[in-house]
Design a protein around this motif. Sequence first.
Motif, PDB file in Angstrom:
ATOM      1  N   LYS A 133     -60.091  30.422  18.018  1.00  0.00           N
ATOM      2  CA  LYS A 133     -61.512  30.140  17.843  1.00  0.00           C
ATOM      3  C   LYS A 133     -61.788  28.805  17.187  1.00  0.00           C
ATOM      4  O   LYS A 133     -62.860  28.577  16.648  1.00  0.00           O
ATOM      5  CB  LYS A 133     -62.152  31.289  17.059  1.00  0.00           C
ATOM      6  N   ASN A 134     -60.826  27.886  17.252  1.00  0.00           N
ATOM      7  CA  ASN A 134     -61.080  26.549  16.739  1.00  0.00           C
ATOM      8  C   ASN A 134     -61.970  25.784  17.695  1.00  0.00           C
ATOM      9  O   ASN A 134     -62.055  26.116  18.881  1.00  0.00           O
ATOM     10  CB  ASN A 134     -59.762  25.786  16.582  1.00  0.00           C
ATOM     11  N   VAL A 135     -62.607  24.736  17.152  1.00  0.00           N
ATOM     12  CA  VAL A 135     -63.566  23.988  17.968  1.00  0.00           C
ATOM     13  C   VAL A 135     -62.899  23.433  19.220  1.00  0.00           C
ATOM     14  O   VAL A 135     -63.384  23.623  20.331  1.00  0.00           O
ATOM     15  CB  VAL A 135     -64.164  22.825  17.144  1.00  0.00           C
ATOM     16  N   GLN A 189     -62.679  41.821  19.552  1.00  0.00           N
ATOM     17  CA  GLN A 189     -62.161  41.040  18.440  1.00  0.00           C
ATOM     18  C   GLN A 189     -60.781  41.541  18.017  1.00  0.00           C
ATOM     19  O   GLN A 189     -60.147  40.943  17.170  1.00  0.00           O
ATOM     20  CB  GLN A 189     -63.129  41.243  17.277  1.00  0.00           C
ATOM     21  N   LYS A 196     -70.419  38.549   3.303  1.00  0.00           N
ATOM     22  CA  LYS A 196     -71.780  38.021   3.363  1.00  0.00           C
ATOM     23  C   LYS A 196     -72.380  37.938   1.958  1.00  0.00           C
ATOM     24  O   LYS A 196     -73.185  37.054   1.673  1.00  0.00           O
ATOM     25  CB  LYS A 196     -72.626  38.933   4.250  1.00  0.00           C
ATOM     26  N   THR A 240     -67.563  42.228   4.288  1.00  0.00           N
ATOM     27  CA  THR A 240     -67.480  41.181   5.305  1.00  0.00           C
ATOM     28  C   THR A 240     -67.712  39.792   4.741  1.00  0.00           C
ATOM     29  O   THR A 240     -67.704  38.812   5.476  1.00  0.00           O
ATOM     30  CB  THR A 240     -68.503  41.433   6.424  1.00  0.00           C
ATOM     31  N   ALA A 268     -63.322  37.962   9.322  1.00  0.00           N
ATOM     32  CA  ALA A 268     -63.355  38.508  10.681  1.00  0.00           C
ATOM     33  C   ALA A 268     -62.021  38.277  11.377  1.00  0.00           C
ATOM     34  O   ALA A 268     -61.506  39.153  12.072  1.00  0.00           O
ATOM     35  CB  ALA A 268     -64.492  37.870  11.469  1.00  0.00           C
ATOM     36  N   ARG A 269     -61.439  37.088  11.148  1.00  0.00           N
ATOM     37  CA  ARG A 269     -60.161  36.793  11.809  1.00  0.00           C
ATOM     38  C   ARG A 269     -59.026  37.644  11.265  1.00  0.00           C
ATOM     39  O   ARG A 269     -58.043  37.904  11.949  1.00  0.00           O
ATOM     40  CB  ARG A 269     -59.810  35.308  11.652  1.00  0.00           C
ATOM     41  N   PRO A 315     -64.633  32.997   3.452  1.00  0.00           N
ATOM     42  CA  PRO A 315     -65.857  32.978   4.251  1.00  0.00           C
ATOM     43  C   PRO A 315     -65.814  34.059   5.342  1.00  0.00           C
ATOM     44  O   PRO A 315     -64.737  34.550   5.692  1.00  0.00           O
ATOM     45  CB  PRO A 315     -65.863  31.583   4.865  1.00  0.00           C
ATOM     46  N   GLU A 316     -66.998  34.402   5.864  1.00  0.00           N
ATOM     47  CA  GLU A 316     -67.111  35.512   6.810  1.00  0.00           C
ATOM     48  C   GLU A 316     -66.150  35.378   7.991  1.00  0.00           C
ATOM     49  O   GLU A 316     -65.525  36.348   8.395  1.00  0.00           O
ATOM     50  CB  GLU A 316     -68.530  35.613   7.384  1.00  0.00           C
ATOM     51  N   TYR A 317     -66.073  34.148   8.551  1.00  0.00           N
ATOM     52  CA  TYR A 317     -65.286  34.033   9.782  1.00  0.00           C
ATOM     53  C   TYR A 317     -63.803  34.270   9.521  1.00  0.00           C
ATOM     54  O   TYR A 317     -63.087  34.777  10.379  1.00  0.00           O
ATOM     55  CB  TYR A 317     -65.528  32.692  10.473  1.00  0.00           C
ATOM     56  N   ARG A 345     -67.607  43.899  12.447  1.00  0.00           N
ATOM     57  CA  ARG A 345     -68.799  44.546  11.936  1.00  0.00           C
ATOM     58  C   ARG A 345     -69.847  44.690  13.030  1.00  0.00           C
ATOM     59  O   ARG A 345     -70.131  43.765  13.757  1.00  0.00           O
ATOM     60  CB  ARG A 345     -69.381  43.712  10.802  1.00  0.00           C
TER      61      ARG A 345
END
Lengths: 248, 389
Positions: free
Chosen positions: A108-110, A162, A53, A51, A77-78, A72-74, A83
């Motif tokens: 999932k953008n800001v 997800q 980490k 993942t 995930a995408r 990176p983790e995100y 997890r």
Amino acid sequence: MSKILEIENLTVSFDGFKALNNLNFSMDSGELRVIIGPNGAGKTTFLDVITGKVQPTQGRVLFKGKNIQKLPEYKIARLGIGRKFQTPRVYLNLTVRENLDLVCNQNKNVFSTLFGRPNSGEQRTVAGLLETIGLDTKANLSANLLSHGEKQRLEIGMLVAQSPDLLLVDEPAAGLTDEETENVGALLLSLAESHSIVAIEHDMEFVRQIANDKVTVLHQGALLCEGTMEEVQNDPRVIEVYLGEAPE
Amino acid sequence: MNLEFETGIQRKQKERRYKLIEIAVILTAIIILAAILPSVIPAFRLRLIGRFLSLAIVALGIDLIWGYTGLLSLGHGIFFALGGYALAMYLKLQLPEAQIPSFFTLYGVQELPWIWQPFYSFPFTVLALFIIPGIVAGLIGYLVFRNRIKGVYFSILTQAALLVFYNFFNGQQELINGTNGLKTDTEQIFGVLVSSSGVQRTFYIITVIALFLVYLLCRWLTSGRFGRLLKAIRDDETRVRFSGYDPTGYKVLVFAISGAIAGIAGALYTVQTGIITPSIMQVAFSIEMVIWVAVGGRGTLIGAIIGTLLVRLAQTFLSESFPEIWLFFQGALFLIVVTVLPDGIVGWWQDYGWVKLRSLLGGNQPLVTYPSLAEDPDVQQERDSMSGN
């Protein structure tokens, strides 16, 4: 069948201590793989590396043939790896529905999170998931009012929300009653029909319930053996390091 | 299934009722503050209230990042001061052609430093007083959050940044008059003296409106998905990452907004105080901002406003009545809040005070249980029979 996850010569060392030692591993898509091993065998580190980490000292991790190291983790995930943690980690100050809705968010953008509104497809997914995990009557309750088992199921629900291709599940039966364990097991088995799953587990009873495919045994950061539950149970090396003595 | 549907509608109705009550309360507060108060209390007191209200604005910004996102900033004095200095520089430049602010002659500066040039423009100043602090906050935030510095290390870093700015501003005599700061009371705005009662009243009303608008902004940010994600970051940032969100962007944005809010507050505070000096960036003041929020109640927004007004009004009253010992009162107040009301005044009211009041007024004590239990006929019967005797 295509490989969903391939791990080549993976070594992770923390200050010289090798949590994973030259590990090779691969699994087909659609498989439910159970990973067992004594304490300190490197099971959780294994998930940490996949993942993102923890960065491996050596070796590669390929997800659907793509090297996911250094992401990176995100982003991982995408890409479609979800997890579940050992202790249930849900957002305690949000309601069950809000927990699911947050993960369900497709963009999932800001700024799209700030200005966007949940679309009807996402709302339907949430409603469907509430039913699957059996929490539809508690949808508007704050998650800190749920029991341990319900939190486990909620977290698995969040994982599915997800819409990942690969689920990594770390000891889903830890601390559950027998009845809850069986609920979680049934839930995992039904999820296995449409997802690839890696489950790490200690509870042998539970492993027997869910292990229809292969079981992998880790020992001291390396792969000890792999096979069906039957084969693994009868392997003398496994009996020596893990089961201690021959099972009844 | 039918029952669940009904409770869903009941919940919506309840939410709507609360919303109406909230709107009514806010409107009443605005009318009292903006229309009634200025004609009732003397101008000196009004100016004081105006200052407190501008401090309430910065408290809202603190609540946004601390109460909702879990980022405890001890350096908001930076952004507060940047906003204050921006407006003060504009006011200092309201001079006849080819003159520069008189303090420059003390240090032998002949020409206006380039950094002052844009502050001739009023629109630029209005934008600068929140955009500059916003950008500075965004930059600090980006550097810190990208490196995953959080918790107490974040707080220490913000305080270190505050000290850097404090020392820098103190040392820049030739640029911004150093320790002496910039006095605004004797300057003019649109041809009228800033300290005159008409201008001060206008600033007061602008402060009330700004407080209202900032409150609405924070309400909007903290409701909906974005707000829930902020809470999620506060409660379990690692989980947020594994759900496919990048927390860095969210934290930078919310920290920048909070900095911009502090800039607005600083500008309004400065013109109603009459002067801005680097002492506004003393550590104690930035910590006091956090205390206001803690007293009022974290993560409630309204609590930030109540806490600021309460602490500051108590300070004024006590320091007038008991000048020698008022600091002890202040210390006692904080101790009481921390030990007895960990969720602040509003938190206590929501959890306990409101329920108590309702039962005193003869209403039912609401029971929080699972829906399956609350709607169980046997349980309801039991409860009715118990409350009956």
